[in-house]
Design a protein around this motif. Structure first.
Motif, PDB file in Angstrom:
ATOM      1  N   GLY A 106      42.518 -17.780 -19.959  1.00 33.01           N
ATOM      2  CA  GLY A 106      43.392 -16.627 -20.082  1.00 33.01           C
ATOM      3  C   GLY A 106      43.642 -15.988 -18.727  1.00 33.01           C
ATOM      4  N   SER A 107      44.752 -15.259 -18.615  1.00 35.78           N
ATOM      5  CA  SER A 107      45.185 -14.821 -17.287  1.00 35.78           C
ATOM      6  C   SER A 107      45.631 -13.370 -17.224  1.00 35.78           C
ATOM      7  N   MET A 108      45.389 -12.592 -18.262  1.00 35.89           N
ATOM      8  CA  MET A 108      46.041 -11.284 -18.344  1.00 35.89           C
ATOM      9  C   MET A 108      45.579 -10.279 -17.290  1.00 35.89           C
ATOM     10  N   THR A 109      44.478 -10.535 -16.598  1.00 34.29           N
ATOM     11  CA  THR A 109      44.034  -9.616 -15.550  1.00 34.29           C
ATOM     12  C   THR A 109      44.686  -9.917 -14.201  1.00 34.29           C
ATOM     13  N   TRP A 110      45.337 -11.067 -14.099  1.00 31.40           N
ATOM     14  CA  TRP A 110      45.946 -11.456 -12.822  1.00 31.40           C
ATOM     15  C   TRP A 110      47.191 -10.607 -12.573  1.00 31.40           C
ATOM     16  N   GLY A 111      47.168  -9.900 -11.465  1.00 32.78           N
ATOM     17  CA  GLY A 111      48.281  -9.018 -11.156  1.00 32.78           C
ATOM     18  C   GLY A 111      47.921  -7.559 -11.264  1.00 32.78           C
ATOM     19  N   LEU A 112      46.716  -7.265 -11.752  1.00 31.89           N
ATOM     20  CA  LEU A 112      46.211  -5.890 -11.802  1.00 31.89           C
ATOM     21  C   LEU A 112      44.768  -5.859 -11.317  1.00 31.89           C
ATOM     22  N   GLN A 113      43.871  -6.432 -12.107  1.00 34.83           N
ATOM     23  CA  GLN A 113      42.472  -6.487 -11.693  1.00 34.83           C
ATOM     24  C   GLN A 113      42.193  -7.659 -10.754  1.00 34.83           C
ATOM     25  N   ASN A 114      43.071  -8.656 -10.782  1.00 29.68           N
ATOM     26  CA  ASN A 114      42.877  -9.838  -9.942  1.00 29.68           C
ATOM     27  C   ASN A 114      44.106 -10.122  -9.093  1.00 29.68           C
ATOM     28  N   THR A 115      43.880 -10.652  -7.905  1.00 29.56           N
ATOM     29  CA  THR A 115      44.933 -10.984  -6.954  1.00 29.56           C
ATOM     30  C   THR A 115      45.367 -12.438  -7.094  1.00 29.56           C
ATOM     31  N   GLN A 116      46.378 -12.812  -6.307  1.00 27.10           N
ATOM     32  CA  GLN A 116      46.800 -14.207  -6.255  1.00 27.10           C
ATOM     33  C   GLN A 116      45.654 -15.098  -5.820  1.00 27.10           C
ATOM     34  N   SER A 117      44.899 -14.667  -4.818  1.00 30.13           N
ATOM     35  CA  SER A 117      43.769 -15.461  -4.329  1.00 30.13           C
ATOM     36  C   SER A 117      42.723 -15.654  -5.412  1.00 30.13           C
ATOM     37  N   ASP A 118      42.437 -14.578  -6.166  1.00 31.56           N
ATOM     38  CA  ASP A 118      41.478 -14.678  -7.274  1.00 31.56           C
ATOM     39  C   ASP A 118      41.949 -15.713  -8.290  1.00 31.56           C
ATOM     40  N   ALA A 119      43.225 -15.625  -8.651  1.00 36.39           N
ATOM     41  CA  ALA A 119      43.782 -16.540  -9.652  1.00 36.39           C
ATOM     42  C   ALA A 119      43.727 -17.982  -9.161  1.00 36.39           C
ATOM     43  N   ASP A 120      44.057 -18.193  -7.884  1.00 33.84           N
ATOM     44  CA  ASP A 120      43.998 -19.546  -7.322  1.00 33.84           C
ATOM     45  C   ASP A 120      42.598 -20.131  -7.465  1.00 33.84           C
ATOM     46  N   GLN A 121      41.587 -19.317  -7.176  1.00 37.23           N
ATOM     47  CA  GLN A 121      40.206 -19.785  -7.279  1.00 37.23           C
ATOM     48  C   GLN A 121      39.828 -20.073  -8.732  1.00 37.23           C
ATOM     49  N   GLN A 122      40.254 -19.202  -9.639  1.00 33.96           N
ATOM     50  CA  GLN A 122      39.931 -19.404 -11.055  1.00 33.96           C
ATOM     51  C   GLN A 122      40.575 -20.679 -11.587  1.00 33.96           C
ATOM     52  N   ILE A 123      41.842 -20.903 -11.249  1.00 27.05           N
ATOM     53  CA  ILE A 123      42.521 -22.106 -11.731  1.00 27.05           C
ATOM     54  C   ILE A 123      41.850 -23.358 -11.180  1.00 27.05           C
ATOM     55  N   ALA A 124      41.535 -23.332  -9.891  1.00 28.14           N
ATOM     56  CA  ALA A 124      40.904 -24.505  -9.268  1.00 28.14           C
ATOM     57  C   ALA A 124      39.574 -24.822  -9.923  1.00 28.14           C
ATOM     58  N   TYR A 125      38.757 -23.793 -10.162  1.00 30.44           N
ATOM     59  CA  TYR A 125      37.443 -24.032 -10.775  1.00 30.44           C
ATOM     60  C   TYR A 125      37.606 -24.527 -12.211  1.00 30.44           C
ATOM     61  N   ALA A 126      38.506 -23.897 -12.964  1.00 31.67           N
ATOM     62  CA  ALA A 126      38.692 -24.297 -14.365  1.00 31.67           C
ATOM     63  C   ALA A 126      39.122 -25.763 -14.451  1.00 31.67           C
ATOM     64  N   LEU A 127      40.050 -26.164 -13.599  1.00 32.75           N
ATOM     65  CA  LEU A 127      40.495 -27.558 -13.612  1.00 32.75           C
ATOM     66  C   LEU A 127      39.356 -28.510 -13.264  1.00 32.75           C
ATOM     67  N   GLU A 128      38.518 -28.109 -12.329  1.00 36.11           N
ATOM     68  CA  GLU A 128      37.362 -28.942 -11.966  1.00 36.11           C
ATOM     69  C   GLU A 128      36.419 -29.145 -13.149  1.00 36.11           C
ATOM     70  N   GLN A 129      36.358 -28.150 -14.028  1.00 37.69           N
ATOM     71  CA  GLN A 129      35.475 -28.236 -15.193  1.00 37.69           C
ATOM     72  C   GLN A 129      36.131 -28.925 -16.391  1.00 37.69           C
ATOM     73  N   GLY A 130      37.351 -29.385 -16.214  1.00 38.98           N
ATOM     74  CA  GLY A 130      38.026 -30.102 -17.289  1.00 38.98           C
ATOM     75  C   GLY A 130      38.942 -29.262 -18.144  1.00 38.98           C
ATOM     76  N   VAL A 131      39.108 -27.977 -17.807  1.00 42.27           N
ATOM     77  CA  VAL A 131      40.036 -27.121 -18.550  1.00 42.27           C
ATOM     78  C   VAL A 131      41.471 -27.564 -18.236  1.00 42.27           C
ATOM     79  N   ASN A 132      42.272 -27.791 -19.274  1.00 44.64           N
ATOM     80  CA  ASN A 132      43.661 -28.192 -19.053  1.00 44.64           C
ATOM     81  C   ASN A 132      44.662 -27.243 -19.717  1.00 44.64           C
TER      82      ASN A 132
END
Length: 350
Positions: free
Chosen positions: A19-45
């Motif tokens: 889920g991504s609803m905090t991106w753009g308020l509580q989280n920045t672009q950099s935060d989101a980039d890190q979250q997406i990268a980690y999730a993909l590494e763990q097999g989240v698609n």
């Protein structure tokens, strides 16, 4: 990571949906980039967003989450086909989004085009109706007497649904969306959409995402039973009850920067005496078995029969790692029995 079919879509999605609803308020672009990268590494698609996000919704944050995802996609075009990307059209009631109007055929077409631009992609894998045009028993409105179903114009609502399906069909035929889904709807709503789709040869809803957790499981058993037998993916959102199941809001606590310190358009309706008592017991149970409260709540949600993929959200990498890790846990019969005893004592605490 385990995967399940996304209803009748023919697509497989990870048991964890980012889920991504905090991106753009509580989280920045950099935060989101890190979250997406980690999730993909763990097999989240599977990634879920909405035109309304970030949350809490406001004119200033409208569309920002889709823009953040779009920025990531623009830099990682080779990974687009690896992701099942879901977004949602906002329903009525928000004046800064189409003047608060209902969802219609034309608003679907316009909203899809706008989302595609923000997401910087040619197609959306799963396009969902964020909430119905009619009032539904969600967001603490499930108690008897709060809604008058007898005052709903059934024929008009059904006509509206057909109009919406025709708009979705236009977008499917244009290649802009692949599959359609619901959010914050009910068994009646699901059934109407299924019948209309079959009768008029229009897109079939393949999923529904509703709030579902240890302290808000009202969709069990009736809606989930329907989802299983109709081949519709059931996608719980807020499996931590807006973070409350971590225990961080117990006894009136409001840690700085947490969600409950932000504006809440419906009030903090999840904060009731019964919810506090239930959460306190779940927290104590988790600690007694060397689990975090979040691990307990997410592992339980993942185990519920009929759940396809659980939508998680995190504002820090530590939270994200803890959340995704919870889906590798197996709760013992002893823990499940203890959960069941607490659940029966507080089956619907808010």
């Amino acid at each position: 990571m385990q995967y399940n079919p996304l209803g009748s879509s023919g697509v497989n999605v990870s048991r964890v949906c980012l889920g991504s609803m905090t991106w753009g308020l509580q989280n920045t672009q950099s935060d989101a980039d890190q979250q997406i990268a980690y999730a993909l590494e763990q097999g989240v698609n599977f990634i879920d967003t909405a035109e309304m996000y970030a949350v809490p919704p406001s004119p200033d944050t409208y569309g920002k989450t889709e823009q953040i995802i779009g920025n990531w996609l623009a830099r990682n075009q080779d990974k687009r086909s690896d992701i099942v990307l879901a977004t949602k059209i906002a329903g009525n009631g928000l004046e800064w989004i189409r003047e608060g109007s209902n969802i219609t055929r034309q608003t679907v077409i316009a909203a899809v085009d706008d989302s595609l631009k923000r997401l910087q992609t040619d197609y959306i894998d799963l396009y969902q109706l964020h909430w119905p045009n009619r009032a539904t028993p969600h967001f603490a409105k499930q108690w008897p007497g709060m809604l008058k179903f007898t005052e709903v114009d059934t024929l008009q609502q059904t006509a509206d649904m057909l109009d919406i399906l025709e708009g979705l069909n236009d977008c499917v035929k244009a290649g802009k969306i692949k599959h359609c889904g619901l959010s914050d709807d009910t068994p009646w709503g699901v059934n109407q959409f299924l019948n209309l789709a079959k009768e008029h040869n229009l897109p079939r809803m393949v999923s529904i995402q509703n709030e579902f957790s240890l302290v808000h499981a009202k969709d069990w058993p009736y809606l989930i039973e329907q989802c299983v037998h109709e081949d519709i993916a059931y996608l719980p959102w807020s499996p931590l009850a807006a973070g409350s199941l971590t225990g961080k809001y117990l006894n009136g606590a409001r840690p700085e920067g947490t969600r409950w310190t932000f504006m809440q358009r419906n009030g903090i309706f999840r904060d009731t005496p019964n919810a506090q008592q239930a959460i306190k017991q779940y927290v104590e149970l988790a600690h007694a078995h060397n689990l975090t409260p979040a691990e307990l709540a997410l592992a339980w949600c993942n185990k519920v029969d009929g759940v396809t993929s659980t939508i998680i959200g995190a504002t820090s990498m530590a939270q994200l790692k803890e959340d995704i890790g919870a889906f590798n846990l197996t709760l013992s019969d002893e823990i499940l029995g203890a959960i069941n005893r607490i659940f029966r004592q507080y089956p619907m605490p808010y």
